[in-house]
Design a protein around this motif. Structure first.
Motif, PDB file in Angstrom:
ATOM      1  N   GLY A  62       0.800  -1.234   0.000  1.00  0.00           N
ATOM      2  CA  GLY A  62       0.000   0.000   0.000  1.00  0.00           C
ATOM      3  C   GLY A  62       0.823   1.270   0.000  1.00  0.00           C
ATOM      4  N   ASN A  63       2.147   1.191  -0.010  1.00  0.00           N
ATOM      5  CA  ASN A  63       3.031   2.356  -0.113  1.00  0.00           C
ATOM      6  C   ASN A  63       3.369   2.549  -1.588  1.00  0.00           C
ATOM      7  OD1 ASN A  63       4.700   4.470   0.538  1.00  0.00           O
ATOM      8  ND2 ASN A  63       6.383   3.193   1.267  1.00  0.00           N
ATOM      9  N   LEU A  64       2.740   3.573  -2.237  1.00  0.00           N
ATOM     10  CA  LEU A  64       2.821   3.771  -3.693  1.00  0.00           C
ATOM     11  C   LEU A  64       3.794   4.910  -3.986  1.00  0.00           C
ATOM     12  CD1 LEU A  64      -1.030   3.564  -4.345  1.00  0.00           C
ATOM     13  CD2 LEU A  64       0.637   1.690  -4.342  1.00  0.00           C
ATOM     14  N   LEU A  65       4.799   4.649  -4.796  1.00  0.00           N
ATOM     15  CA  LEU A  65       5.858   5.636  -5.058  1.00  0.00           C
ATOM     16  C   LEU A  65       5.786   6.253  -6.441  1.00  0.00           C
ATOM     17  CD1 LEU A  65       8.853   3.690  -3.418  1.00  0.00           C
ATOM     18  CD2 LEU A  65       7.413   5.455  -2.390  1.00  0.00           C
ATOM     19  N   TYR A  66       5.104   5.588  -7.369  1.00  0.00           N
ATOM     20  CA  TYR A  66       5.121   6.053  -8.755  1.00  0.00           C
ATOM     21  C   TYR A  66       3.711   6.104  -9.308  1.00  0.00           C
ATOM     22  CZ  TYR A  66       9.928   4.576  -8.069  1.00  0.00           C
ATOM     23  OH  TYR A  66      11.174   4.404  -7.564  1.00  0.00           O
ATOM     24  N   GLU A  67       3.530   7.037 -10.239  1.00  0.00           N
ATOM     25  CA  GLU A  67       2.251   7.111 -10.945  1.00  0.00           C
ATOM     26  C   GLU A  67       2.200   6.022 -12.003  1.00  0.00           C
ATOM     27  OE1 GLU A  67       0.381  11.349 -11.205  1.00  0.00           O
ATOM     28  OE2 GLU A  67       2.413  11.435 -12.015  1.00  0.00           O
ATOM     29  N   PRO A  68       1.048   5.514 -12.365  1.00  0.00           N
ATOM     30  CA  PRO A  68      -0.232   5.810 -11.710  1.00  0.00           C
ATOM     31  C   PRO A  68      -0.277   5.119 -10.345  1.00  0.00           C
ATOM     32  CG  PRO A  68      -0.553   4.114 -13.349  1.00  0.00           C
ATOM     33  CD  PRO A  68       0.886   4.552 -13.469  1.00  0.00           C
ATOM     34  N   TYR A  69      -0.932   5.792  -9.388  1.00  0.00           N
ATOM     35  CA  TYR A  69      -1.036   5.255  -8.034  1.00  0.00           C
ATOM     36  C   TYR A  69      -2.212   4.279  -7.988  1.00  0.00           C
ATOM     37  CZ  TYR A  69       2.060   9.208  -7.265  1.00  0.00           C
ATOM     38  OH  TYR A  69       3.096  10.091  -7.349  1.00  0.00           O
ATOM     39  N   GLU A  70      -1.872   2.972  -8.244  1.00  0.00           N
ATOM     40  CA  GLU A  70      -2.912   1.931  -8.344  1.00  0.00           C
ATOM     41  C   GLU A  70      -2.604   0.791  -7.345  1.00  0.00           C
ATOM     42  OE1 GLU A  70      -4.169   2.218 -13.048  1.00  0.00           O
ATOM     43  OE2 GLU A  70      -2.610   0.803 -12.426  1.00  0.00           O
ATOM     44  N   TYR A  71      -3.679   0.158  -6.892  1.00  0.00           N
ATOM     45  CA  TYR A  71      -3.542  -0.982  -5.955  1.00  0.00           C
ATOM     46  C   TYR A  71      -4.680  -1.982  -6.237  1.00  0.00           C
ATOM     47  CZ  TYR A  71      -3.361  -3.766  -1.672  1.00  0.00           C
ATOM     48  OH  TYR A  71      -3.282  -4.800  -0.788  1.00  0.00           O
ATOM     49  N   LEU A  72      -4.299  -3.259  -6.545  1.00  0.00           N
ATOM     50  CA  LEU A  72      -5.317  -4.289  -6.800  1.00  0.00           C
ATOM     51  C   LEU A  72      -5.800  -4.833  -5.451  1.00  0.00           C
ATOM     52  CD1 LEU A  72      -6.924  -6.026  -8.781  1.00  0.00           C
ATOM     53  CD2 LEU A  72      -5.033  -7.674  -8.766  1.00  0.00           C
ATOM     54  N   TRP A  73      -7.019  -4.603  -5.165  1.00  0.00           N
ATOM     55  CA  TRP A  73      -7.616  -4.979  -3.860  1.00  0.00           C
ATOM     56  C   TRP A  73      -8.417  -6.271  -4.028  1.00  0.00           C
ATOM     57  CZ3 TRP A  73     -12.343  -2.244  -1.224  1.00  0.00           C
ATOM     58  CH2 TRP A  73     -12.502  -2.752   0.076  1.00  0.00           C
ATOM     59  N   ASN A  74      -7.911  -7.380  -3.440  1.00  0.00           N
ATOM     60  CA  ASN A  74      -8.610  -8.679  -3.474  1.00  0.00           C
ATOM     61  C   ASN A  74      -9.534  -8.750  -2.260  1.00  0.00           C
ATOM     62  OD1 ASN A  74      -9.390 -11.377  -3.412  1.00  0.00           O
ATOM     63  ND2 ASN A  74      -7.427 -12.086  -4.251  1.00  0.00           N
ATOM     64  N   THR A  75     -10.803  -8.939  -2.519  1.00  0.00           N
ATOM     65  CA  THR A  75     -11.806  -8.899  -1.430  1.00  0.00           C
ATOM     66  C   THR A  75     -12.433 -10.263  -1.138  1.00  0.00           C
ATOM     67  OG1 THR A  75     -13.614  -8.376  -2.968  1.00  0.00           O
ATOM     68  CG2 THR A  75     -12.360  -6.509  -2.045  1.00  0.00           C
ATOM     69  N   GLN A  76     -11.846 -11.326  -1.664  1.00  0.00           N
ATOM     70  CA  GLN A  76     -12.485 -12.648  -1.484  1.00  0.00           C
ATOM     71  C   GLN A  76     -12.433 -13.133  -0.036  1.00  0.00           C
ATOM     72  OE1 GLN A  76     -11.852 -15.676  -4.623  1.00  0.00           O
ATOM     73  NE2 GLN A  76     -10.437 -14.181  -5.508  1.00  0.00           N
ATOM     74  N   GLN A  77     -11.535 -12.559   0.778  1.00  0.00           N
ATOM     75  CA  GLN A  77     -11.443 -13.015   2.153  1.00  0.00           C
ATOM     76  C   GLN A  77     -12.539 -12.425   3.029  1.00  0.00           C
ATOM     77  OE1 GLN A  77      -9.478 -10.860   0.702  1.00  0.00           O
ATOM     78  NE2 GLN A  77      -8.560  -9.361   2.097  1.00  0.00           N
TER      79      GLN A  77
END
Length: 727
Positions: A101-116
């Motif tokens: 979750g520490n994003l250093l470069y653009e684009p600032y994207e994060y794949l969020w897995n919600t199956q849990q």
């Protein structure tokens, strides 16, 4: 971002540039920098009309929005800006920064897995942006509802080779349907079926082959959105063979097969195959689904191997074979054969019936010593007893039984053996003296029994009631020998003083007193007519007397030590003797010559006894080699047979009146009966006393008496009956 500074005098440019560098170096303390600029301005005499402070960065979460439908996973997109650049962006989910979750470069994207997460769970997202001035800005908070979208626990069950059932868990309420995909023999997956939303079971029909490998997966769909695939399920079409395939022999013309269906079986029928001997298998039956047994009729022959196997069939599939089961056609023989005495000519045979289909039992008999069995009777089915009424007491017998049908016969039972042999029952004890009993004798043609003792007493008893009738004191310093004439007219006693005294049994009067030996008289014996009396003594001599007048007839010398036993042959022409010199000798009465002498590996000879026919002479001894009773041939002195006494010594011997058996008493208190012609037939019975010193048989053979070292005389009943023996 543009910054404007107005100067009164341009002479301070260099100082301003220096101040700018100081600003950069002191960027962590903006207040300090402002003071420096103000001081410089005062020193330079400049006027600053306006100074603008660098602003904080801007940051916001672009996606997802609160209205977004989150299905298993989503991409979180964050925008962040600053005039001098963004150093980093931090993403927080439920106030926790996830891994990555520490994003250093653009684009600032994060794949969020919600199956849990559980279906319809609520989560809060926000971000922090840091510029190069170390300014930080927190974005707005976005509230998100996540959904479980992918199915799980996907399973496949083969119901038949034309139907497979699939099940799975549905975790979502927003899907519009499910898709089933199939791969054949590891090929690419293709869509095989689509089912509506909220479906968790699918029956897939088709033709499925056992030679093909099938793999399946399922996924959820929401319009054009697809979930991840479930776990994969490998499916092979296997028809299990019949379980616990077995058979039961009902008869030699019928057997029954039984089995159970295998787990998840879908057979339509079962085939049973048979092999006879070493040939090939052939089909004997087709049994429809739901039937778990089959009756097979044929003529089964003893000694022939019959093998069987089975397999199941469905529309398109054949199972493997069961294990092969084999029988040599078991026709169990009868067992537990027994024999029971009934009467002189009859015994009852019994056995255990181990079959359920015999037509009867064949009984065979062999006279012991013969070579061929003869079938003597056939019973009906299920009979387990039969009475043999044609027995001869002079013979011994062997029986065996087998079962039979119209086609086969079983093996034979074990053999059972029986012979006509005495049984012994104790009647009562006669005990009025503590001195050792030295001899016991019955009075012929009466119910009297006489006992002599080492303390010089002779007692006459009623053998039927145990009543003491008379006590005689011969005054011989102890009575050690006793004989009664065959007609019961007189008795002879031998004493420790070497004398022999003749007594009238009717009156108890002394008829003769003979000075017979120079030492103790150890044994006396009358011939069958009562006209001769033989005596043996510690003086190593054997003498023959006329009991009527007390005159000596003959003297037999040759023993080198005390003579303990003497007997006159039934025909009255021979005398046998045995003694401490370990020899048995046979003498001719007429010539007083010795016929033969037999030496033994023993300590001493205790007793001798002629068989009733006079052909054999039994010898009782004390020996370190098992104390056997040896039977000699009278004519030669050769050994005819012997009976093992094991650790006990035979102290007294008599043949039974019928000549069939030999009775012995021993120093361990046991009474033993030996069959005369069958050395392995014997009965051992404890008298309960420490040592037996003497025994006598009643002429009728119905009873006998024993005397012991404790002074007890015991009366025993004896009767012949058919008894089992083991050769």
């Amino acid at each position: 971002m543009r910054r404007d500074v107005f100067f009164v005098d341009n002479t301070i440019v260099l100082e301003y540039i220096l101040a700018w560098h100081i600003y950069v170096a002191c960027s962590m303390n903006k207040f300090l920098f402002t003071i420096l600029v103000f001081v410089m301005w005062m020193n330079s005499g400049c006027d600053i009309e306006e100074v603008q402070i660098p602003p904080e960065p801007e940051v916001r979460i672009v996606t997802p929005t609160p209205s977004s439908v989150i299905l298993d996973s989503t991409m979180i997109l964050i925008e962040a800006s600053d005039d001098r650049g963004i150093a980093r962006v931090e993403l927080y989910i439920d106030s926790v920064m996830p891994a990555g979750g520490n994003l250093l470069y653009e684009p600032y994207e994060y794949l969020w897995n919600t199956q849990q997460y559980d279906d319809s769970s609520t989560h809060i997202l926000y971000a922090k942006a840091y510029d190069t001035d170390s300014n930080v800005t927190v974005s707005q908070k976005v509230t998100i509802v996540t959904r479980r979208f992918s199915p799980s626990n996907f399973t496949a069950t083969v119901l038949s080779d034309t139907l497979i059932r699939f099940t799975w868990n549905d975790h979502s309420t927003v899907e519009t349907g499910f898709q089933l995909f199939e791969s054949i023999n590891d090929s690419s997956f293709t869509l095989r079926a689509t089912v509506p939303a909220n479906t968790t079971t699918l029956n897939l029909a088709g033709i499925f082959y056992s030679s093909v490998s099938y793999t399946y997966m399922v996924r959820a769909i929401r319009d054009s959105v697809k979930s991840k695939f479930s776990n994969a399920q490998l499916v092979r079409i296997v028809l299990p063979p019949p379980l616990t395939f077995r058979f039961h022999t009902l008869s030699d013309t019928l057997i029954e097969f039984r089995w159970a269906s295998g787990q998840n079986s879908f057979e339509q029928y079962v085939e049973i195959e048979e092999r006879i001997g070493s040939g090939g298998f052939t089909k004997i039956a087709t049994v429809p689904k739901g039937t778990m047994s089959y009756f097979h009729a044929r003529s089964f022959q003893s000694g022939t191997n019959y093998s069987y196997r089975a397999r199941a069939f469905s529309t398109y599939t054949t199972s493997a074979y069961t294990a092969i089961i084999t029988t040599n056609f078991e026709f169990p023989p009868p067992t537990a054969i027994m024999v029971r005495h009934l009467n002189r000519n009859s015994v009852q045979l019994s056995w255990k019936d181990n079959s359920t289909f015999e037509k009867g039992f064949a009984i065979e008999r062999l006279e012991y010593g013969a070579s061929t069995f003869q079938e003597i009777f056939r019973t009906g089915p299920n009979d387990t007893t039969w009475i043999d009424t044609s027995l001869d007491t002079a013979k011994s017998y062997q029986w065996r039984v087998k079962a039979f049908t119209s086609l086969n016969t079983s093996a034979y039972s074990s053999s059972i053996y029986a012979c006509w042999f005495p049984s012994v029952v104790k009647r009562f004890d006669l005990s009025m003296n503590t001195s050792p009993v030295t001899a016991v004798r019955f009075v012929p043609n009466s119910s009297k029994v006489i006992s002599s003792y080492a303390d010089d007493a002779v007692m006459v008893w009623n053998a039927e009631t145990g009543t003491l009738l008379q006590t005689i004191k011969p005054a011989t310093n102890g009575v050690y020998a006793l004989a009664v004439s065959s007609d019961g007219a007189y008795m002879a006693t031998g004493g420790n003083d070497g004398s022999i005294k003749i007594w009238n049994l009717a009156t108890g009067e002394l008829r003769q007193s003979i000075t017979a030996h120079s030492g103790r008289v150890l044994d006396v014996h009358c011939n069958s007519t009562g006209t001769l009396l033989a005596s043996a003594g510690s003086d190593r001599m054997i003498k023959l007397w006329d009991p009527q007048n007390g005159q000596i007839s003959s003297v037999f010398s040759g023993h080198t030590d005390s003579v303990f036993a003497v007997r006159i042959h039934p025909n009255g022409t021979l005398i046998a003797s045995g003694g401490k010199d370990k020899t048995v000798r046979l003498w001719n009465i007429g010539s007083t010559s010795q016929q033969w002498s037999k030496s033994f590996l023993s300590e001493k000879i205790n007793a001798v006894a002629f068989s009733l026919d006079g052909n054999n002479l039994a010898v009782g001894q004390t020996s370190a080699f098992g104390n056997p009773i040896v039977v000699l041939e009278t004519s030669t002195g050769d050994t005819a047979t012997y009976f093992a006494r094991l650790s006990s010594t035979s102290t007294c011997l008599e043949y039974t009146p019928d000549g069939r058996s030999l009775l012995s008493g021993s120093d361990d208190g046991f009474i033993s009966l030996f069959h005369r012609t069958l050395p392995f037939v014997n009965v051992h019975r404890s008298s309960g006393l420490a040592s037996l010193t003497s025994l006598a048989l009643h002429p009728s053979g119905s009873m006998f008496a024993t005397g012991s070292s404790s002074g007890t005389v015991t009366l025993w009943s004896m009767a012949n009956q058919w008894q089992k023996f083991n050769p």
